[in-house]
Design a protein around this motif. Structure first.
Motif, PDB file in Angstrom:
ATOM      1  N   LYS A 122      42.327  72.246  91.303  1.00  0.00           N
ATOM      2  CA  LYS A 122      42.330  73.689  91.550  1.00  0.00           C
ATOM      3  C   LYS A 122      43.124  74.009  92.813  1.00  0.00           C
ATOM      4  O   LYS A 122      43.881  74.987  92.854  1.00  0.00           O
ATOM      5  CB  LYS A 122      40.884  74.198  91.673  1.00  0.00           C
ATOM      6  N   GLN A 123      42.963  73.182  93.866  1.00  0.00           N
ATOM      7  CA  GLN A 123      43.701  73.392  95.104  1.00  0.00           C
ATOM      8  C   GLN A 123      45.207  73.243  94.863  1.00  0.00           C
ATOM      9  O   GLN A 123      45.996  74.055  95.362  1.00  0.00           O
ATOM     10  CB  GLN A 123      43.249  72.407  96.177  1.00  0.00           C
ATOM     11  N   ASP A 124      45.599  72.224  94.108  1.00  0.00           N
ATOM     12  CA  ASP A 124      47.021  72.033  93.799  1.00  0.00           C
ATOM     13  C   ASP A 124      47.574  73.236  93.044  1.00  0.00           C
ATOM     14  O   ASP A 124      48.680  73.709  93.327  1.00  0.00           O
ATOM     15  CB  ASP A 124      47.230  70.760  92.985  1.00  0.00           C
ATOM     16  N   GLU A 125      46.802  73.714  92.094  1.00  0.00           N
ATOM     17  CA  GLU A 125      47.227  74.883  91.324  1.00  0.00           C
ATOM     18  C   GLU A 125      47.386  76.114  92.213  1.00  0.00           C
ATOM     19  O   GLU A 125      48.374  76.854  92.122  1.00  0.00           O
ATOM     20  CB  GLU A 125      46.205  75.156  90.218  1.00  0.00           C
ATOM     21  N   LEU A 126      46.435  76.319  93.114  1.00  0.00           N
ATOM     22  CA  LEU A 126      46.502  77.470  94.021  1.00  0.00           C
ATOM     23  C   LEU A 126      47.655  77.335  95.013  1.00  0.00           C
ATOM     24  O   LEU A 126      48.306  78.338  95.355  1.00  0.00           O
ATOM     25  CB  LEU A 126      45.176  77.649  94.756  1.00  0.00           C
ATOM     26  N   MET A 127      47.928  76.111  95.486  1.00  0.00           N
ATOM     27  CA  MET A 127      49.053  75.903  96.395  1.00  0.00           C
ATOM     28  C   MET A 127      50.379  76.203  95.683  1.00  0.00           C
ATOM     29  O   MET A 127      51.284  76.795  96.276  1.00  0.00           O
ATOM     30  CB  MET A 127      49.049  74.464  96.923  1.00  0.00           C
ATOM     31  N   ALA A 128      50.488  75.795  94.424  1.00  0.00           N
ATOM     32  CA  ALA A 128      51.701  76.093  93.658  1.00  0.00           C
ATOM     33  C   ALA A 128      51.857  77.603  93.470  1.00  0.00           C
ATOM     34  O   ALA A 128      52.958  78.142  93.584  1.00  0.00           O
ATOM     35  CB  ALA A 128      51.652  75.390  92.303  1.00  0.00           C
ATOM     36  N   GLN A 129      50.754  78.283  93.194  1.00  0.00           N
ATOM     37  CA  GLN A 129      50.805  79.736  93.066  1.00  0.00           C
ATOM     38  C   GLN A 129      51.196  80.391  94.385  1.00  0.00           C
ATOM     39  O   GLN A 129      51.980  81.346  94.403  1.00  0.00           O
ATOM     40  CB  GLN A 129      49.457  80.282  92.596  1.00  0.00           C
ATOM     41  N   ALA A 130      50.662  79.883  95.511  1.00  0.00           N
ATOM     42  CA  ALA A 130      51.011  80.443  96.822  1.00  0.00           C
ATOM     43  C   ALA A 130      52.489  80.231  97.127  1.00  0.00           C
ATOM     44  O   ALA A 130      53.150  81.122  97.665  1.00  0.00           O
ATOM     45  CB  ALA A 130      50.141  79.808  97.905  1.00  0.00           C
ATOM     46  N   ALA A 131      53.011  79.064  96.780  1.00  0.00           N
ATOM     47  CA  ALA A 131      54.434  78.804  97.005  1.00  0.00           C
ATOM     48  C   ALA A 131      55.285  79.739  96.152  1.00  0.00           C
ATOM     49  O   ALA A 131      56.297  80.276  96.617  1.00  0.00           O
ATOM     50  CB  ALA A 131      54.763  77.348  96.694  1.00  0.00           C
ATOM     51  N   GLU A 132      54.873  79.944  94.915  1.00  0.00           N
ATOM     52  CA  GLU A 132      55.607  80.846  94.029  1.00  0.00           C
ATOM     53  C   GLU A 132      55.555  82.279  94.558  1.00  0.00           C
ATOM     54  O   GLU A 132      56.571  82.980  94.575  1.00  0.00           O
ATOM     55  CB  GLU A 132      55.021  80.781  92.611  1.00  0.00           C
TER      56      GLU A 132
END
Length: 174
Positions: A122-132
Motif C-alpha cells: 500500500k505504501q509503494d502504491e501511495l508513493m507512486a501516486q504521490a510521484a505521479e
C-alpha cells in the motif's frame, strides 16, 4: 393373434417393472447423493468449529502464560525480576500449554508478516501516486520542462565528462 397380444402384454409388463426399477434406482441415487452432501457439509462445519475452538484456546493459553498479571508486575519491578517471573511461569507450564502458546505466537507472527507486506504494498502504491501527482504541480511541470531543455542542450553540445568543455569552469573554481 392371441399369441401376439399375449407376448406384447408380457413385454409391456416387463418394461413397466424395469422402468419402476430404473426410477427407484435413480431416486435412491439422488437421495444418497443429497445425504452424502449433507454429511460432508456437517463434517466441514464441525471441523471449522473445532479449528475456531482450538485457535481461541491457544490464544487464551498464550495470553495467560505471557501477558496476564505481567503488566502490573513490570511497572513495579526491574527487568531481571520481570524476566525471572516470566521464566518461572513458563517452567511451571505443562508441555501442551507451551506447544499451544508456541503455535499461537507463530500464528500471530504470520498474521503480522502478512499485514506488514500488505502495508508495504500500500505504501509503494501511495508513493507512486504521490510521484505521479508531483509531476502535475507547477514545480513538477517546471522541473520536467527544464530537464527536457537541458537534456536537449547537452545533447546538441555533445558534452561528455572529461571532454574538456567544463575544464575552464573547474580552473576558475580551483
Amino acid at each position: 393373434q392371441r399369441w401376439w397380444r399375449r407376448a406384447r402384454r408380457v413385454l409391456q409388463i416387463k418394461r413397466q417393472s424395469r422402468s419402476a426399477l430404473i426410477l427407484q434406482s435413480h431416486w435412491r441415487g439422488y437421495v444418497d447423493r443429497k445425504a452424502a452432501l449433507q454429511l460432508a457439509a456437517w463434517s466441514f462445519r464441525r471441523r471449522r468449529a473445532l479449528r475456531v475452538l482450538i485457535r481461541s484456546w491457544r490464544a487464551k493459553v498464550c495470553r495467560r502464560l505471557l501477558e496476564d498479571g505481567v503488566d502490573e508486575f513490570l511497572a513495579q519491578a526491574d527487568e531481571t525480576t520481570a524476566a525471572a517471573k516470566i521464566k518461572s511461569r513458563l517452567q511451571a507450564a505443562a508441555q501442551g500449554e507451551l506447544d499451544a502458546a508456541l503455535q499461537a505466537l507463530q500464528k500471530q507472527l504470520a498474521h503480522a508478516e502478512r499485514e506488514a507486506e500488505r502495508l508495504q504494498n500500500k505504501q509503494d502504491e501511495l508513493m507512486a501516486q504521490a510521484a505521479e501527482i508531483g509531476h502535475w504541480t507547477p514545480a513538477g511541470m517546471l522541473r520536467s520542462a527544464l530537464s527536457t531543455v537541458i537534456r536537449r542542450l547537452c545533447s546538441a553540445a555533445q558534452w561528455r565528462p572529461g571532454s574538456g568543455m567544463a575544464e575552464p569552469l573547474l580552473d576558475a573554481q580551483g
